[in-house]
Design an enzyme around this catalytic site. Structure first.
Site, mmCIF file in Angstrom:
data_model
loop_
_atom_site.group_PDB
_atom_site.id
_atom_site.type_symbol
_atom_site.label_atom_id
_atom_site.label_comp_id
_atom_site.label_asym_id
_atom_site.label_seq_id
_atom_site.Cartn_x
_atom_site.Cartn_y
_atom_site.Cartn_z
ATOM 1 N N ASN A 12 0.876 -1.174 0.000
ATOM 2 C CA ASN A 12 0.000 0.000 0.000
ATOM 3 C C ASN A 12 0.911 1.222 0.000
ATOM 4 O OD1 ASN A 12 -1.770 2.063 0.496
ATOM 5 N ND2 ASN A 12 -2.380 1.368 2.547
ATOM 6 N N LYS A 14 0.168 4.243 -0.267
ATOM 7 C CA LYS A 14 -0.466 5.416 0.360
ATOM 8 C C LYS A 14 -0.222 6.665 -0.507
ATOM 9 C CE LYS A 14 -0.152 3.108 4.798
ATOM 10 N NZ LYS A 14 -0.052 3.202 6.262
ATOM 11 N N HIS A 99 -9.431 1.322 4.931
ATOM 12 C CA HIS A 99 -8.154 1.434 5.644
ATOM 13 C C HIS A 99 -8.366 2.314 6.885
ATOM 14 C CE1 HIS A 99 -4.037 2.457 6.617
ATOM 15 N NE2 HIS A 99 -3.697 1.378 5.951
ATOM 16 N N GLU A 101 -6.738 4.648 8.025
ATOM 17 C CA GLU A 101 -6.532 6.079 7.783
ATOM 18 C C GLU A 101 -7.801 6.708 7.198
ATOM 19 O OE1 GLU A 101 -2.933 5.474 5.581
ATOM 20 O OE2 GLU A 101 -1.949 4.860 7.434
ATOM 21 N N GLU A 171 -5.276 -4.944 10.504
ATOM 22 C CA GLU A 171 -4.251 -3.925 10.730
ATOM 23 C C GLU A 171 -4.505 -3.234 12.071
ATOM 24 O OE1 GLU A 171 -2.311 -2.701 6.716
ATOM 25 O OE2 GLU A 171 -3.892 -1.292 7.224
ATOM 26 N N GLY A 177 2.790 2.112 10.930
ATOM 27 C CA GLY A 177 3.755 3.192 10.820
ATOM 28 C C GLY A 177 4.477 3.517 12.121
ATOM 29 N N SER A 217 3.670 -2.343 10.328
ATOM 30 C CA SER A 217 5.118 -2.446 10.529
ATOM 31 C C SER A 217 5.701 -3.797 10.110
ATOM 32 C CB SER A 217 5.490 -2.117 11.981
ATOM 33 O OG SER A 217 5.111 -0.782 12.299
HETATM 34 P P1 13P Z 1 3.204 0.275 7.761
HETATM 35 O O1 13P Z 1 3.691 -1.005 7.115
HETATM 36 O O2 13P Z 1 3.926 1.489 7.323
HETATM 37 O O3 13P Z 1 3.090 0.125 9.248
HETATM 38 O O4 13P Z 1 1.692 0.496 7.229
HETATM 39 C C1 13P Z 1 0.798 -0.546 7.276
HETATM 40 C C2 13P Z 1 -0.410 -0.169 6.505
HETATM 41 O O5 13P Z 1 -1.159 0.706 6.889
HETATM 42 C C3 13P Z 1 -0.669 -0.879 5.248
HETATM 43 O O6 13P Z 1 -1.939 -0.617 4.754
#
Ligand code: 13P
Length: 255
Positions: A12, A14, A99, A101, A171, A177, A217
């Site tokens: 992803n 982003k 997601h 976010e 997740e 992150g 992560s």
């Molecule tokens: P990270 O791998 O940066 O923690 O992000 C995970 C994520 O949100 C994938 O959709």
């Protein structure tokens, strides 16, 4: 160990990468991963790079394209939105929905995510539906309640056949992150709980066929251990998917 379900590892990206940077990244992945046959590999660039990345992987045997979101509507006066049929024009096969976010910043609800998942299936796109608890929810003993509500709500209305073609991504928000990965035991526990919800909502056979990705992560160093868990069927990777080396190593370490 032979896994019951085929692994699916998705990057992803982003809101990262210009078109030129996206092409560089996907070309590097093509070179590094040309011989990988054991895993479904998906890249999810920003909308603006879909066209060029799609062209770059036309001759790839194993890298598939995903989008990061789509509208629940098919067509019409929805300024700024993108419909499933528009994604199909670029040979997009997968779409990330709900997601954390988007749940947080765009206030996406389970009900909206369920409508998007149905719209995705209608267009023959495979949704990757994200669920996961926050740190406060986990510490408050609410993990199971939150996952149950999100799974039930975000997958509402799907037929058994559609569910089998849906990927669920677990997740935990506290692991995204932050560098704090869920331990393999924590991931397995949550994945098994999610699969048990799928048994209740659909049936045993359907639940056994659904692939559940872990996200939060994921790095080359922890991929093997996470992917070794019986109910972990892949990864949804953020930060470590932005460089050829780290994403390719996650995939190689998972086989
Ligand atoms: P990270 O791998 O940066 O923690 O992000 C995970 C994520 O949100 C994938 O959709």
């Amino acid at each position: 160990m032979e896994k019951e379900r085929r692994l699916i590892i998705a990057g992803n990206w982003k809101m990262n990468k210009t078109v030129a940077e996206s092409i560089d990244l996907v070309n590097g992945l093509k070179r590094e991963l040309a011989n990988v046959k054991e895993v479904d590999i998906v890249v999810c660039p920003a909308y603006t790079a879909l066209s060029e990345v799609s062209k770059s992987i036309l001759d790839s045997q194993n890298i598939r394209l995903g989008a990061q979101n789509m509208s629940e509507n098919n067509v019409g006066a929805f300024t700024g939105e993108i419909a499933a049929v528009m994604l199909k024009e670029f040979s997009v096969r997968y779409v990330i929905l709900g997601h954390s976010e988007r749940r947080q910043y765009q206030k996406e609800s389970d009900e909206l995510i369920a409508r998007k998942a149905l719209a995705a299936h209608t267009a023959s796109l495979k949704p990757i539906v994200c669920v996961g608890e926050t740190l406060a929810e986990r510490e408050g003993g609410l993990m199971e309640k939150v996952l149950e509500t999100q799974v039930r709500g975000s997958l509402a209305g799907l037929s058994r056949e559609q569910m089998e073609e849906t990927i669920v991504a677990y997740e935990p928000v506290w692991a995204i992150g932050t560098g704090k990965t869920a331990s393999s035991a924590q991931a397995q526990e949550a994945h098994a709980f999610i699969r048990a919800q799928l048994v209740k909502l659909f049936d045993e056979t359907t639940a056994r066929r659904v692939r559940i990705q872990y996200g939060g992560s994921v790095k080359a160093a922890n991929a093997r251990e996470l992917m070794g868990q019986p109910d972990v069927d892949g990864a949804l990777v953020g930060g470590a998917a932005l460089e050829v080396r780290s994403f390719a190593d996650i995939i190689k370490n998972s086989i």
